[in-house]
Scaffold this active site. Structure first.
Site: not given
Length: 1016
Positions: A456, A757, A761
């Site tokens: 990310d 997070d 996901d």
């Protein structure tokens, strides 16, 4: 060997292994000395079946409860209901009007009738002596009273195992039991023949050796169990937001009590059973409890929330009713916790290696025993005494049997799979202090093979400390940040536009502005929400006043699929207004009007659209995260059941949020590149923002950056050509991330680590070889799907995890190399001696000591080496790497040939070389052989610290465990030889003989260095 291991033990994967695969390898491992110890750190499949049965029972029970509650709703509507419930005296005396069992039956049974009898949620809160607005009082006395009546939010766990349990388990080694019986018989026969104490020496020697092995093994296992207990405690640390004494605060999940008001958001785990108080668009996933994947709508009509379920969408406040073991989740967790973690692929493979070598050892033991007995029989035949058998002959056969059993003890490398656990436990404990919490053992070793990291951007590569630094409101671009600039902003923006802007910021948010106990303003929410709220406050906005001026009737929370958030407000005049915010280009595409510099709403023509798009690009190229704010008047005919409009909005403005790159990220990315690990950025942000950050981090070099929508349109062949070149994917959806990960794993056979997070996901984290969840920004759903939790959300910590993963893998390889060398030499020495000379130079006691050096002590020394910087300069093992590599076989065979040559030289030429004469020459020679053999292992242990590097002394003094183990081995060897001769069949040696023994061992080091020069 590798082919055999892959065929028979390769079905077990790092994660999500089938029950069949887990059952299969257990059946193949039939040659096990101590089942309790060998399979201690493997999954308890029977407990898992039990947990699955509980889930199925829950599914049926809740299905019936839903049908009953629906039927009850139709009957009780408008009826006057009477209660037969009587409040227990102790509950009333404590100041409550409802007991724990009654509360449990309401929520667990989804009993609408009982809920209505008790006055609904308001009535339950009154009976629980709590306030739906203020929450519980934090008075210590009142909280303790509540705990006594309703219990605490903890699940029953199996009690910690004491040291003596590990001693008892270590004693349950089949070969040690047989040896103990041999020792007992030897003791009795010896005392009868030679009297006390002379006749008892051999038996006492074996018993003492067995006890030493047992206590050292038990100590090592006990320390390991304590490490796992600490880690398990860390895994269960979950904080939740509650209202107590009128203030929002974070508390541990374990401190939660009935009557607490809990705030739940998308991705949270419901921490206890409870009732819905207020909220919007709440979807609950109950699959963890019932196995049912279809989410459930929770609202005023269906207010029941069950512990352990997940918030899939929406946000709400909940009144806690039941905690701990009174909840279904508590009962399920108590069973599941006994199910244990899946065994790791390395543990399974090394069980396979132990099985192969154990079978070979068993064969050699049987042959050795047969040869020794045949030798005795031949001798008696020559003497003509083959019909006369004495107790001395029986004792000799018993000794032969003890030697054969001890060969099995040495040959079955029980320590191999257990060394994996030891190394993983050590690494996990150290990683904890490096801000990485490993949830699944296998992740630790898999991370060492990682070839790709899909990371990310927000919070991992960047600091996640966001501030609004630029804004384009009413088509005017302003720098924001200081109080002077904010004042200029206020005077420059028309009042009507400012009112709409503040209404949008303070109502269309998942965050909150509250006052803490010290009356200081505190902003709660995600970093993006906090940045916008802080911006609103800097414009002299008042959060509470804005909230009171209108009523929120509908909320669609932000998620990474829609990349937008929306609310509908009911205004004082009875009309409705929708606000939305999110990814700039998505929100701007939904707009057809804009507020101009005079504060008037004008059509969004092509020129204005181009100007705003250029502003977005300008902000993004400065590495700013861009958010667009918009609103829409929707008149009076809106119903809360309707969805929020998706187009026809008026653009209020665009804000640019600064999220600086973390210190050290560029260096960490460079370390990954040097280690052969490709780093890819996968983000939901604008492509220009993503590219700017990726260049700053050193991720975007010669590859390409692509947007999610474009990636989605590619066919399989195009993806095959494209994926290796992708370094940045922007505006990606969770399914884009999942698709990328799946292709990398299957088509390109990469070992993929993925960070995440958010709730969305979870599929990618589950699909990846290693799922890395963020400890600070991550939701509970993401954490539960992950294998490792990065506690500081820092990319540099991910690199540390990779380094530790490699360290674990290589440490176990070192230990396997060392142990297999000892196995091979000990087997061949005793077997060849028995066949050629009719006796075994290494006695049962000596072999037990050798077994402890190579098993427990060897694992402690080699499996706990800390990682060094060189680990990140070699290529990753990848998916197809052989565990027992050619380099290891070269070192094992080379060292084994040298050691066997030394032992054989001593057996044939030892008496001449050391001028041994007199009646005790055989005992002295055997002591010399035993001593030389042990020192060969001591120096081989040092050589095994590096499998390819010649310098094996680098950093040796930093590893205190290694130095301590080596020192203890040498000291105890001196004691055995010099002082315990009567028990260990040794005699004291002269200084020349000691020097010779040490020299023979030391010569193994230059031999080992020379072997490393042979290319393989």
């Amino acid at each position: 060997m590798e082919t055999y291991l892959n065929e028979n033990f390769g079905d077990v994967k790092p994660k999500n292994s089938s029950e069949e695969a887990l059952q299969r390898w257990r059946k193949l491992c039939w040659l096990v000395k101590n089942r309790k110890r060998r399979f201690r750190f493997t999954a308890n499949l029977s407990k898992r079946f039990e947990a699955e049965a509980i889930r199925r029972s829950n599914q049926e029970k809740f299905r019936v409860a839903v049908l009953v509650s629906q039927a009850a709703l139709q009957f009780i509507h408008g009826l006057k209901l009477s209660s037969e419930y009587t409040v227990p005296e102790e509950v009333r005396a404590a100041g409550f009007e409802i007991c724990a069992d009654e509360l449990g039956s309401i929520v667990e049974g989804r009993d609408v009738k009982k809920l209505k009898i008790h006055g609904g949620i308001e009535g339950i809160s009154n009976k629980l002596a709590t306030s739906l607005d203020e929450g519980l009082s934090t008075s210590e006395q009142l909280l303790n009273q509540r705990k006594e009546i309703y219990g605490i939010n903890r699940f029953t766990e199996s009690p910690a195992r004491g040291f003596w349990i590990f001693v008892w388990e270590a004693l349950q080694d089949t070969t040690l039991m047989i040896l103990a019986v041999c020792a007992l018989v030897s003791l009795l026969v010896g005392i009868v023949m030679e009297g006390w104490p002379k006749g008892a020496h051999d038996g006492i020697g074996i018993v003492a050796s067995i006890l030493l092995v047992v206590f050292v093994t038990a100590t090592s296992d006990y320390r390991q169990s304590l490490q796992f207990k600490d880690l398990d405690r860390e895994k269960k640390k979950i904080t939740i937001q509650v209202t107590r004494n009128g203030f929002r605060q974070k508390i541990s999940i374990y401190d939660l009590l009935p009557g607490d008001i809990v705030h739940l958001n998308i991705g949270d785990q419901v921490p206890a059973d409870g009732l819905f108080v207020s909220g919007f668009s709440v979807l609950i996933n109950e699959s963890s409890l019932t196995g049912e994947s279809e989410p459930v709508n929770v609202n005023d009509r269906n207010p029941f929330l069950l512990s352990g379920t997940k918030v899939q969408d929406g946000s709400c406040r909940m009144l806690v009713t039941t905690v701990g073991m009174r909840t279904q989740w508590g009962k399920l967790m108590a069973t599941l916790s006994e199910g244990g973690d899946d065994e790791t692929p390395l543990q399974v493979k090394l069980n396979g290696v132990a099985n192969i070598i154990g079978k070979i050892g068993l064969f050699f033991a049987v042959v050795t025993f047969s040869v020794l007995v045949q030798g005795l029989f031949s001798r008696k035949l020559q003497e003509g005494s083959h019909w006369k058998w004495s107790s001395g002959d029986a004792r000799e056969i018993l000794e032969f049997f003890a030697i054969a059993v001890t060969i099995v003890v040495v040959a079955v490398p029980e320590g191999l799979p257990l060394a994996v656990t030891l190394s993983l436990a050590f690494a996990m404990k150290k990683m904890m202090s490096d801000k990485a919490l490993v949830r699944h053992l296998a992740a630790c070793e898999t991370m060492g093979s990682a070839t790709t990291i899909c990371s990310d951007k927000t919070g991992t590569l960047t600091t996640n400390h966001m501030t609004v630094v630029k804004a384009c409101i009413c088509r005017k671009i302003k720098d924001v940040g200081s109080s002077r600039i904010s004042f200029d902003f206020l005077t420059d923006i028309p009042d009507s536009a400012m009112r709409i802007l503040l209404q949008s910021i303070f109502n269309n948010t998942g965050g909150e502005v509250v006052r803490d106990k010290n009356d200081k303003i505190e902003i709660l929410g995600t970093p993006t929400e906090s940045a916008l709220l802080e911006f609103g406050l800097s414009l002299r906005g008042d959060f509470l006043r804005e909230r009171q001026m209108s009523k929120i009737v509908k909320v669609e929370p932000f998620n990474s699929l829609k990349k937008r958030m929306g609310v509908v407000l009911e205004l004082p005049d009875g009309s409705f207004r929708a606000h939305c915010k999110g990814a700039s280009e998505i929100i701007l595409a939904a707009c057809d009007k804009v507020i101009d510099s005079n504060g008037k709403v004008v059509p969004l023509d092509e020129e204005s659209m181009n100007e705003l798009e250029n502003t977005i690009e300008k902000f993004a190229s400065e590495a700013l995260r861009t958010i667009c704010l918009a609103y829409m008047e929707i008149g009076r005919g809106y119903s809360a059941e309707s969805s929020i409009p998706s187009s026809g909005y008026t653009c209020i403005g665009i804000v640019g949020i600064k999220d600086p790159v973390r210190a050290g990220v560029r260096e960490s990315v460079a370390i990954c590149r040097a280690a052969g690990i490709t780093v890819r950025m996968v983000t939901g942000d604008n492509i220009n923002t993503a590219k700017a950050i990726a260049r700053e981090c050193g991720i975007l070099t010669d590859g390409i950056a692509i947007e999610g929508p474009e990636f989605r349109e590619k066919n399989d062949q195009e993806l095959h050509d494209l994926i290796p070149k992708i370094q940045v994917m922007a505006r990606s959806s969770p399914m884009d991330k999942h698709t990328l990960v799946k292709h990398l794993r299957t088509t390109f056979e990469e070992v993929v680590a993925v960070t995440g997070d958010g709730t969305n996901d979870a599929p990618a984290l589950h699909e990846a070889d290693i799922g890395l969840a963020m400890g600070i920004a991550g939701t509970e759903v993401a954490k539960e799907s992950a294998d490792v939790i990065i506690l500081d959300d820092n990319f540099s910590t991910i690199v540390t995890v990779a380094k530790w993963g490699r360290s674990v893998y290589i440490n176990i390889q070192k230990f396997v190399q060392f142990q297999l060398t000892v196995n091979v030499v000990a087997l061949i020495v005793n077997f060849s001696s028995a066949c050629l000379t009719g006796n075994a130079p290494l006695t049962a006691v000596q072999l037990l000591w050798v077994n402890m050096i190579m098993d427990t002590l060897g694992a402690l020394a080699l499996a706990t080496e800390p990682p060094n910087e060189d680990l990140m300069k070699r290529s990753p093992v990848g998916r197809k790497g052989n565990f027992i590599s050619n380099v290891m076989w070269r070192n094992i065979l080379g060292q084994a040939i040298y050691q066997f040559a030394i032992i054989w030289f001593l057996q044939t030429k030892g008496k001449v070389t050391f001028h041994l004469e007199g009646p005790d020459t055989d005992l002295t020679l055997n002591t010399l052989i035993f001593n030389s053999f042990v020192f060969c292992q001591v120096f081989n242990e040092i050589s095994s610290r590096e499998m390819e590097k010649i310098n094996v002394f680098e950093g040796i003094l930093k590893n205190y465990v290694f130095v301590a183990v080596l020192t203890c081995t040498v000291l105890f060897q001196i004691i055995i030889v010099e002082f315990l001769g009567t028990f260990a069949n040794t005699c004291p040696l002269s200084w020349k003989q000691w020097l010779g023994s040490v020299l023979f061992g030391f010569l193994g080091m230059p031999i080992s260095a020379a072997l490393k020069l042979i290319p393989v």
